[in-house]
Each structure stands twice: as C-alpha cells, then as structure tokens.
Design a protein around this motif. Structure first.
Motif, PDB file in Angstrom:
ATOM      1  N   THR A   1       0.841  -1.203   0.000  1.00 44.52           N
ATOM      2  CA  THR A   1       0.000   0.000   0.000  1.00 44.52           C
ATOM      3  C   THR A   1       0.868   1.242   0.000  1.00 44.52           C
ATOM      4  O   THR A   1       1.760   1.385   0.848  1.00 44.52           O
ATOM      5  N   VAL A   2       0.608   2.133  -0.961  1.00 43.62           N
ATOM      6  CA  VAL A   2       1.350   3.395  -1.052  1.00 43.62           C
ATOM      7  C   VAL A   2       0.352   4.546  -0.971  1.00 43.62           C
ATOM      8  O   VAL A   2      -0.693   4.514  -1.609  1.00 43.62           O
ATOM      9  N   THR A   3       0.689   5.546  -0.149  1.00 41.70           N
ATOM     10  CA  THR A   3      -0.163   6.732  -0.014  1.00 41.70           C
ATOM     11  C   THR A   3       0.590   7.959  -0.490  1.00 41.70           C
ATOM     12  O   THR A   3       1.695   8.244  -0.005  1.00 41.70           O
ATOM     13  N   PHE A   4      -0.001   8.691  -1.430  1.00 42.15           N
ATOM     14  CA  PHE A   4       0.544   9.974  -1.886  1.00 42.15           C
ATOM     15  C   PHE A   4      -0.321  11.076  -1.284  1.00 42.15           C
ATOM     16  O   PHE A   4      -1.554  11.042  -1.419  1.00 42.15           O
ATOM     17  N   LEU A   5       0.324  12.085  -0.689  1.00 38.60           N
ATOM     18  CA  LEU A   5      -0.418  13.210  -0.101  1.00 38.60           C
ATOM     19  C   LEU A   5      -0.063  14.518  -0.790  1.00 38.60           C
ATOM     20  O   LEU A   5       1.106  14.755  -1.107  1.00 38.60           O
TER      21      LEU A   5
ATOM     22  N   VAL B   1      -5.054  11.314   7.595  1.00 38.11           N
ATOM     23  CA  VAL B   1      -4.770  10.238   8.557  1.00 38.11           C
ATOM     24  C   VAL B   1      -5.379   8.923   8.066  1.00 38.11           C
ATOM     25  O   VAL B   1      -4.717   7.868   8.085  1.00 38.11           O
ATOM     26  N   ALA B   2      -6.605   8.966   7.594  1.00 37.36           N
ATOM     27  CA  ALA B   2      -7.241   7.749   7.068  1.00 37.36           C
ATOM     28  C   ALA B   2      -6.429   7.186   5.907  1.00 37.36           C
ATOM     29  O   ALA B   2      -6.278   5.960   5.765  1.00 37.36           O
ATOM     30  N   ALA B   3      -5.871   8.070   5.084  1.00 32.23           N
ATOM     31  CA  ALA B   3      -5.119   7.623   3.906  1.00 32.23           C
ATOM     32  C   ALA B   3      -3.777   6.991   4.283  1.00 32.23           C
ATOM     33  O   ALA B   3      -3.313   6.055   3.625  1.00 32.23           O
ATOM     34  N   VAL B   4      -3.147   7.487   5.341  1.00 30.26           N
ATOM     35  CA  VAL B   4      -1.802   7.003   5.694  1.00 30.26           C
ATOM     36  C   VAL B   4      -1.861   5.778   6.610  1.00 30.26           C
ATOM     37  O   VAL B   4      -0.933   4.953   6.615  1.00 30.26           O
ATOM     38  N   THR B   5      -2.950   5.620   7.343  1.00 24.36           N
ATOM     39  CA  THR B   5      -3.031   4.522   8.324  1.00 24.36           C
ATOM     40  C   THR B   5      -2.712   3.169   7.667  1.00 24.36           C
ATOM     41  O   THR B   5      -3.358   2.764   6.702  1.00 24.36           O
ATOM     42  N   GLY B   6      -1.679   2.522   8.180  1.00 27.48           N
ATOM     43  CA  GLY B   6      -1.297   1.192   7.706  1.00 27.48           C
ATOM     44  C   GLY B   6      -0.529   1.174   6.397  1.00 27.48           C
ATOM     45  O   GLY B   6      -0.216   0.093   5.885  1.00 27.48           O
ATOM     46  N   ALA B   7      -0.204   2.329   5.820  1.00 22.59           N
ATOM     47  CA  ALA B   7       0.492   2.339   4.520  1.00 22.59           C
ATOM     48  C   ALA B   7       1.932   1.841   4.655  1.00 22.59           C
ATOM     49  O   ALA B   7       2.593   2.063   5.670  1.00 22.59           O
ATOM     50  N   ASP B   8       2.423   1.187   3.609  1.00 28.81           N
ATOM     51  CA  ASP B   8       3.814   0.711   3.580  1.00 28.81           C
ATOM     52  C   ASP B   8       4.765   1.789   3.083  1.00 28.81           C
ATOM     53  O   ASP B   8       5.952   1.776   3.421  1.00 28.81           O
ATOM     54  N   VAL B   9       4.251   2.675   2.249  1.00 31.36           N
ATOM     55  CA  VAL B   9       5.067   3.743   1.670  1.00 31.36           C
ATOM     56  C   VAL B   9       4.256   5.039   1.716  1.00 31.36           C
ATOM     57  O   VAL B   9       3.069   5.038   1.359  1.00 31.36           O
ATOM     58  N   VAL B  10       4.885   6.112   2.168  1.00 31.90           N
ATOM     59  CA  VAL B  10       4.238   7.428   2.234  1.00 31.90           C
ATOM     60  C   VAL B  10       5.030   8.365   1.327  1.00 31.90           C
ATOM     61  O   VAL B  10       6.267   8.438   1.431  1.00 31.90           O
ATOM     62  N   VAL B  11       4.314   9.038   0.421  1.00 30.51           N
ATOM     63  CA  VAL B  11       4.976   9.856  -0.602  1.00 30.51           C
ATOM     64  C   VAL B  11       4.350  11.237  -0.629  1.00 30.51           C
ATOM     65  O   VAL B  11       3.124  11.370  -0.513  1.00 30.51           O
TER      66      VAL B  11
ATOM     67  N   LEU C   1       2.081  12.030  11.558  1.00 33.46           N
ATOM     68  CA  LEU C   1       1.366  11.356  10.460  1.00 33.46           C
ATOM     69  C   LEU C   1       2.108  10.078  10.063  1.00 33.46           C
ATOM     70  O   LEU C   1       1.478   9.021   9.855  1.00 33.46           O
ATOM     71  N   MET C   2       3.436  10.146   9.955  1.00 33.80           N
ATOM     72  CA  MET C   2       4.230   8.941   9.631  1.00 33.80           C
ATOM     73  C   MET C   2       3.978   7.844  10.657  1.00 33.80           C
ATOM     74  O   MET C   2       4.009   6.651  10.329  1.00 33.80           O
ATOM     75  N   GLY C   3       3.723   8.250  11.903  1.00 29.89           N
ATOM     76  CA  GLY C   3       3.489   7.282  12.984  1.00 29.89           C
ATOM     77  C   GLY C   3       2.229   6.451  12.790  1.00 29.89           C
ATOM     78  O   GLY C   3       2.074   5.395  13.411  1.00 29.89           O
ATOM     79  N   THR C   4       1.325   6.906  11.918  1.00 34.65           N
ATOM     80  CA  THR C   4       0.104   6.126  11.660  1.00 34.65           C
ATOM     81  C   THR C   4       0.299   5.112  10.525  1.00 34.65           C
ATOM     82  O   THR C   4      -0.547   4.253  10.305  1.00 34.65           O
TER      83      THR C   4
END
Ligand code: CP
Ligand code: NVA
Length: 307
Positions: free
Chosen positions: A150-154, A212-222, A251-254
């Motif tokens: 799972t990857v999240t782009f913000l 927060v909903a988008a990042v929760t549990g993500a493997d990669v944050v971009v 946010l990274m902590g989620t």
C-alpha cells in the motif's frame, strides 16, 4: 514497432518488472552494456528546469556508451518557430532516442506520433513516469515485492507525481491511495484508467480527503512539492489549501511500522514534509534520486532493443 514511454501505463506489469529487474542488474555494474556504442546520441530536451533528470540522463547515456545532447528549448526552435512533429523528424535522422521534459502531455503524444525513434517523457504537467520507475525500484529494494503493498501519496492529487503513482502503482498491482482536498483531486480520466489497470493487476485505487485515514497502515508514504513548475502564481493559495497534508512525524506514525518515506525532490522542508521526516531514518530520498540513473538506463536499454 517503436515503443515510447509517455505515461506509466504504456508498460504492462511484466514489462515494468523486466525493466526494474534490469535496473537492479545495471546497478551492480554500471558499465556492463553499451547499446549506444558508436557512439550514438540521445537528445534530452528541457522546457522546464531540472537537476536530477538532466544529470541522470546525461550520466546514464554516457554509461551506455552514448553521447547526451542536452537541449534547452529557451535557445532552440522547438516551442517557438517549430512544431514538435517537425523537431522530431529532424532529430530522428541523427539521434537514437528523444527524452523531453515539457508542459502538455499532448506535445509528447504529437512528437511520438511523428517519429521513428523512442520518445521518453522526462516529466509533463500530467505524468512523471521515469521518476516512478526509480520510486518503484527504491520500494523494491527497501520493502520487497510491489504487488499487494500500500502506497499513499499526499498533496496535489492532480500533479504529475500523484497521477504517475496512480498509473504505475496500478501496473505494479499496488494499493494506491491519494489524499488531497477535493479541489486538488486527480483528473477523473486518469483515475478511471488507473482503476481499470489495477483491476487487471490485483491492485486498487482509493481517493481520500482525510490524510490520517489515507496514511493509516500504509507501507510507503509519498509527497511532492505543493507548487509544481508552472503553478507558481497559485503559490499562496496552494500553501493554504494543502497545509493539512504535510507529512510530519505524527502522520508517519500512523503508517505501518518501518514504512518508507519518498519524495522525488526538490523538496520544500516545512511545507509538504517536515525536516525530521525527510532527513530521518524512514526516508529513502537519496536512494530514490540515485535510482533515476539505474532505472532510466534500464528503460533506454529496453526501448532501444525494440526500436
Ligand atoms: N525529481 C526530478 O525530476 O527532479 P528534477 O526536476 O531536478 O529533474
Ligand atoms: N511535481 C513537481 C515535480 C518536480 C520533479 C513539478 O512538476 O514541479
């Protein structure tokens, strides 16, 4: 039939994977293949500023035994007196491939339609597919298999980076989440294309407004700059509207434990990302920047073998 690389979904999952495998091989020994020996020339054209794309293509073309010809449109006829088609017809008689950083995606399409040599998108307003090859390579190196992760782009969901994450992630079979305010949502047709590609490859596409909903549990944050090239006159509005999407330690902590942070650079510390995140232990941005070299060399080898 000449292959071009104008958007991330120009490759199938098998082709994307083959290019990433080749990038890993070329990274072990930079000088092992010389498809451009002669030397042949590759034209690399810039309508916009660049550090990483300029350097990585110039060095990569030299590594492959070729000569990079770096052209700035500010002092060429392209964009002024001459169309993309006419420029391409002149270049194809002398160069092995054309890389172009430009504004409109339609210009790249016009150039590709008018030439027999491969055309590569070095960034447009809509997509940054070469960056995504480097990002996927970095994720593979740090986290393993792409499919199912799972990857999240913000941030600006209609930016070239967000939209390339949609397409490239879908090709790779990833679960791609985009978090942006509604006014900065990705282009509907790109989301539709990504959903169709994701369905074939076992991935998924989700759009969020809640970071927060988008990042929760993500493997990669971009994330990426909130003010892409060409959007400078909207700067104050963008800084205001995108403020809630800043990637900070909280946010990274989620995200999932050990999640990776990526940013294509250049970065505005304190705006889209805090310094403790981009300069911290979860950040792989320097590997990501280096991987532009290896990924683009693999892409060129792959395209030249089909030209
Ligand atoms: N990431 C990236 O494309 O950087 P440049 O604008 O410096 O080429
Ligand atoms: N979205 C950014 C990427 C820069 C490499 C821009 O287009 O300016």
């Amino acid at each position: 039939m000449t292959r071009h690389f104008l958007r991330d979904d120009d490759l199938t999952q098998a082709e994307q994977s083959e290019i990433l495998d080749l990038a890993i091989e070329l990274k072990k020994d930079r000088f092992q293949v010389k498809p451009l020996a002669g030397p042949q020339t590759v034209a690399v054209i810039f309508d916009k500023s660049s550090t990483r794309t300029r350097v990585s293509f110039a060095v990569g073309i030299a590594d492959l035994g070729g000569v990079p010809l770096i052209i700035s449109t500010a002092n060429s006829q392209l964009g002024g007196k001459e169309t993309a088609t006419d420029t391409a017809r002149v270049l194809e008689r002398q160069v092995a491939a054309i890389v172009w950083r430009t504004f409109a995606q339609s210009g790249l399409e016009e150039m590709a339609a008018g030439t027999t040599v491969p055309v590569v998108n070095g960034l447009s307003d809509d997509f940054h597919p070469c960056q995504l090859l480097a990002d996927l390579l970095t994720i593979r190196e740090h986290r393993g298999a792409l499919a199912g992760s799972t990857v999240t782009f913000l941030g600006d969901g209609a930016s070239n980076m967000a939209q390339s994450y949609l397409l490239a992630g879908a090709v790779a079979g990833m679960h791609v989440r985009i978090a942006s305010p509604g006014a900065f949502a990705p282009t509907a047709s790109v989301v539709d294309d990504a959903r169709r590609v994701a369905a074939v490859n076992g991935g998924s596409i989700e759009l969020f407004t809640d970071p927060v909903a988008a990042v929760t549990g993500a493997d990669v944050v971009v994330t990426d700059t909130w003010v892409s090239m060409g959007k400078e006159d909207e700067k104050s509005k963008r800084l205001r509207d995108l403020g809630a999407y800043r990637v900070d330690a909280e946010l990274m902590g989620t995200a999932s434990p050990g999640a990776l942070f990526l940013h294509c650079l250049p970065a505005d510390r304190g705006f889209e990302v805090t310094a403790d995140v981009i300069d911290g232990p979860q950040s792989a941005v320097w590997d990501e920047a280096e991987n532009r070299l290896h990924a683009q060399k693999a892409l060129l080898v792959w395209l030249l073998a089909r030209a």
